[in-house]
Design an enzyme around this catalytic site. Sequence first.
Site, PDB file in Angstrom:
ATOM      1  N   GLU A   1      -5.327   6.462  16.407  1.00 60.51           N
ATOM      2  CA  GLU A   1      -6.002   6.822  15.152  1.00 60.51           C
ATOM      3  C   GLU A   1      -5.097   7.303  13.947  1.00 60.51           C
ATOM      4  OE1 GLU A   1     -10.141   8.291  17.059  1.00 60.51           O
ATOM      5  OE2 GLU A   1      -8.706   9.933  16.657  1.00 60.51           O
TER       6      GLU A   1
ATOM      7  N   LEU B   1       7.072  24.927  15.638  1.00 57.72           N
ATOM      8  CA  LEU B   1       7.666  26.006  16.373  1.00 57.72           C
ATOM      9  C   LEU B   1       6.640  26.816  17.356  1.00 57.72           C
ATOM     10  CD1 LEU B   1      10.362  27.589  17.270  1.00 57.72           C
ATOM     11  CD2 LEU B   1       9.803  29.199  15.107  1.00 57.72           C
ATOM     12  N   HIS B   2       5.763  27.427  16.713  1.00 61.81           N
ATOM     13  CA  HIS B   2       4.423  28.142  17.410  1.00 61.81           C
ATOM     14  C   HIS B   2       4.805  29.205  18.271  1.00 61.81           C
ATOM     15  CE1 HIS B   2       2.647  24.678  15.546  1.00 61.81           C
ATOM     16  NE2 HIS B   2       2.822  23.739  16.555  1.00 61.81           N
TER      17      HIS B   2
ATOM     18  N   CYS C   1       0.653  11.315  24.040  1.00 59.50           N
ATOM     19  CA  CYS C   1       1.915  12.117  23.852  1.00 59.50           C
ATOM     20  C   CYS C   1       2.392  12.574  25.141  1.00 59.50           C
ATOM     21  CB  CYS C   1       1.597  12.987  22.867  1.00 59.50           C
ATOM     22  SG  CYS C   1       3.164  14.049  22.245  1.00 59.50           S
TER      23      CYS C   1
ATOM     24  N   ASN D   1      -7.565  23.956  15.166  1.00 59.84           N
ATOM     25  CA  ASN D   1      -8.558  22.961  14.936  1.00 59.84           C
ATOM     26  C   ASN D   1      -8.970  22.743  16.528  1.00 59.84           C
ATOM     27  OD1 ASN D   1      -8.263  22.399  11.943  1.00 59.84           O
ATOM     28  ND2 ASN D   1      -6.310  21.219  12.651  1.00 59.84           N
TER      29      ASN D   1
ATOM     30  N   CYS E   1      -5.368  17.864  12.248  1.00 56.06           N
ATOM     31  CA  CYS E   1      -4.300  18.060  12.935  1.00 56.06           C
ATOM     32  C   CYS E   1      -4.594  18.393  14.504  1.00 56.06           C
ATOM     33  CB  CYS E   1      -3.281  19.096  12.565  1.00 56.06           C
ATOM     34  SG  CYS E   1      -2.068  18.686  11.374  1.00 56.06           S
TER      35      CYS E   1
ATOM     36  N   CYS F   1      -3.540  20.714  21.730  1.00 55.86           N
ATOM     37  CA  CYS F   1      -3.610  19.614  21.117  1.00 55.86           C
ATOM     38  C   CYS F   1      -4.279  18.179  21.974  1.00 55.86           C
ATOM     39  CB  CYS F   1      -2.074  18.974  20.366  1.00 55.86           C
ATOM     40  SG  CYS F   1      -2.236  17.278  19.954  1.00 55.86           S
TER      41      CYS F   1
ATOM     42  N   CYS G   1       1.249  19.514  24.451  1.00 55.42           N
ATOM     43  CA  CYS G   1       0.720  20.714  23.764  1.00 55.42           C
ATOM     44  C   CYS G   1      -0.657  21.314  24.317  1.00 55.42           C
ATOM     45  CB  CYS G   1       1.031  20.904  22.478  1.00 55.42           C
ATOM     46  SG  CYS G   1       2.730  20.426  22.040  1.00 55.42           S
TER      47      CYS G   1
ATOM     48  N   GLY H   1       1.341  11.611  18.859  1.00 60.00           N
ATOM     49  CA  GLY H   1       2.512  11.197  19.294  1.00 60.00           C
ATOM     50  C   GLY H   1       3.954  12.481  18.673  1.00 60.00           C
TER      51      GLY H   1
HETATM   52  C1  LIG Z   1      -0.398  16.297  15.858  1.00 66.69           C
HETATM   53  S1  LIG Z   1       1.319  17.005  15.683  1.00 66.69           S
HETATM   54  C2  LIG Z   1       2.144  15.297  15.411  1.00 66.69           C
HETATM   55  C3  LIG Z   1       3.601  15.602  15.083  1.00 66.69           C
HETATM   56  C4  LIG Z   1       4.373  16.145  16.417  1.00 66.69           C
HETATM   57  N1  LIG Z   1       4.154  15.637  17.787  1.00 66.69           N
HETATM   58  C5  LIG Z   1       4.222  17.605  16.206  1.00 66.69           C
HETATM   59  O1  LIG Z   1       3.893  18.425  17.267  1.00 66.69           O
HETATM   60  O2  LIG Z   1       4.778  18.125  15.215  1.00 66.69           O
HETATM   61  C6  LIG Z   1       1.123  17.626  13.953  1.00 66.69           C
HETATM   62  C7  LIG Z   1       0.891  18.910  13.970  1.00 66.69           C
HETATM   63  O3  LIG Z   1      -0.243  19.277  14.228  1.00 66.69           O
HETATM   64  C8  LIG Z   1      -0.353  20.574  14.936  1.00 66.69           C
HETATM   65  N2  LIG Z   1      -1.412  20.739  15.967  1.00 66.69           N
HETATM   66  C9  LIG Z   1      -1.582  20.155  17.134  1.00 66.69           C
HETATM   67  N3  LIG Z   1      -2.903  20.498  17.771  1.00 66.69           N
HETATM   68  C10 LIG Z   1      -3.416  21.269  16.613  1.00 66.69           C
HETATM   69  C11 LIG Z   1      -4.624  21.908  16.534  1.00 66.69           C
HETATM   70  N4  LIG Z   1      -5.628  21.815  17.697  1.00 66.69           N
HETATM   71  N5  LIG Z   1      -4.939  22.637  15.419  1.00 66.69           N
HETATM   72  C12 LIG Z   1      -4.057  22.837  14.325  1.00 66.69           C
HETATM   73  N6  LIG Z   1      -2.810  22.063  14.420  1.00 66.69           N
HETATM   74  C13 LIG Z   1      -2.678  21.360  15.493  1.00 66.69           C
HETATM   75  C14 LIG Z   1       0.976  20.317  15.618  1.00 66.69           C
HETATM   76  O4  LIG Z   1       1.736  21.655  16.116  1.00 66.69           O
HETATM   77  C15 LIG Z   1       1.877  19.837  14.477  1.00 66.69           C
HETATM   78  O5  LIG Z   1       2.344  20.780  13.829  1.00 66.69           O
HETATM   79  S1  SF4 Z   2       1.072  18.635  18.836  1.00 60.89           S
HETATM   80 FE1  SF4 Z   2       2.467  16.869  18.642  1.00 60.89          FE
HETATM   81  S2  SF4 Z   2       3.888  17.099  20.462  1.00 60.89           S
HETATM   82 FE2  SF4 Z   2       2.367  18.498  20.874  1.00 60.89          FE
HETATM   83  S3  SF4 Z   2       0.940  17.168  22.243  1.00 60.89           S
HETATM   84 FE3  SF4 Z   2       0.207  16.896  20.022  1.00 60.89          FE
HETATM   85  S4  SF4 Z   2       1.269  15.270  19.300  1.00 60.89           S
HETATM   86 FE4  SF4 Z   2       2.333  15.687  20.981  1.00 60.89          FE
END
Ligand SMILES: C[S@@+](CC[C@H](N)C(=O)[O-])C[C@H]1O[C@@H](n2cnc3c(N)ncnc32)[C@H](O)[C@@H]1O
Ligand code: SF4
Length: 375
Positions: free
Chosen positions: A78, A197-198, A98, A272, A315, A105, A102, A141
């Site tokens: 997507e 970072l989180h 991925c 989200n 995100c 996510c 996390c 990813g």
């Molecule tokens: C989907 S990730 C893709 C890029 C990379 N994998 C990363 O983690 O930075 C893009 C951003 O979305 C954040 N993210 C992931 N799941 C989320 C969620 N459920 N709500 C808000 N942000 C989220 C991630 O922490 C990251 O900062």
């Molecule tokens: S937040 Fe980024 S690194 Fe973590 S599972 Fe999602 S896509 Fe992968």
Amino acid sequence: MVKNISVQPKDIYKDPYGYTYSEMVSVLGENEAGKIYRELYSRSKNTDKYRTITIKEIFRGVDTQKYAFELSDGYCIETVSIRRKTGTTVCVSTMVGCPVGCIFCASGENGFVRNLTPSEIVQQVILVKGKVNRIVFMGMGEPLFNYDNVIKSIHILRDRKGINFPTDGITISTTGPLPQMKKLREEHLKIQLTLSLHATNQRTRDSIMPHMKGYDIDEVVQSVLSYSERHNRSVTIAYLLIPGINDRENDVKQLGKWFRDKNVLINLLQYNETDCKAVRRPNKQELVAFRDKLNKSGLTVKIRESRGGNIKAACGQLVSRLNRHNESVVPKKIHIAGLEKESSNNDGYSNRLKSNKRPYTKSKIRNGKKGESSK
Ligand SMILES: C[S@@+](CC[C@H](N)C(=O)[O-])C[C@H]1O[C@@H](n2cnc3c(N)ncnc32)[C@H](O)[C@@H]1O
Ligand code: SF4
């Protein structure tokens, strides 16, 4: 119908991982690269070795569109486009699934399936409608775990003889694997960098970002600061605020210690919705209160505006729902450091649902004709 195609598919597709560099440049230099891709796809769709991607469905939000692309081997990815006053931002994926997993996510829920090739990454940008002026590697990813292909795709996108995309308009968001961060620092590429970072201590980060366990949090932070110094540019720290997990006084203190007087913007993210039950979405007051505390300790903070939640395009909500056999991949329950999460094993295959249930309806977009999604 596209006229004057000077490059034939057989000349272009030499590399099983996509176009070679100069070949891709010659295609994009045609100025009608999008049309050419579609033309090439229609010629080659019966053979698996051409790594073209095709639009399977478009989900429409207010100013956000989510594209479900089908890859040549049957997997789906997507991609999101966000329309702003100044132009369109495309949020591209770099992997099917991925490996980082996390807990908050959806992209990592079914583990890692495969890396995307440079051409699969570039095609996402080209196939999206609108005048693209920002590209963010924030889809499915971890970009730096697909390092070579991501860097190659950036070289292709910025090539003067191609679409000549300004490097400044490209952002990589990463969890910060150390060897790749060191390599990125040495690249002659002035891209924007965001570190996800989180957390402010190792234990918390390990519990919410399981695959990053091997990387010392302090070294990860130093590596992004080092990138900022080397390239003399601001970096962004993404911080997903999770009440009860990373919103304490100690977190404020540690963030201040690391980033005060540094060229850093803290981006506060609001969760989200995904299937994760261990994470609560903070309300606006909680976000604002945390932001104010960070501001007081001398940090520059912005709350990230989230778009596309109504079509699961925000995100962390992007998923690859189908495996190579077009079967749904269903998550199973696992336990991570006491936090319950929906996930599957890492190979992405063994939880196949043997039924014919498909989350996507059949493509509504055929031969360039678009239709409303059923969502
Ligand atoms: C989907 S990730 C893709 C890029 C990379 N994998 C990363 O983690 O930075 C893009 C951003 O979305 C954040 N993210 C992931 N799941 C989320 C969620 N459920 N709500 C808000 N942000 C989220 C991630 O922490 C990251 O900062
Ligand atoms: S937040 Fe980024 S690194 Fe973590 S599972 Fe999602 S896509 Fe992968």
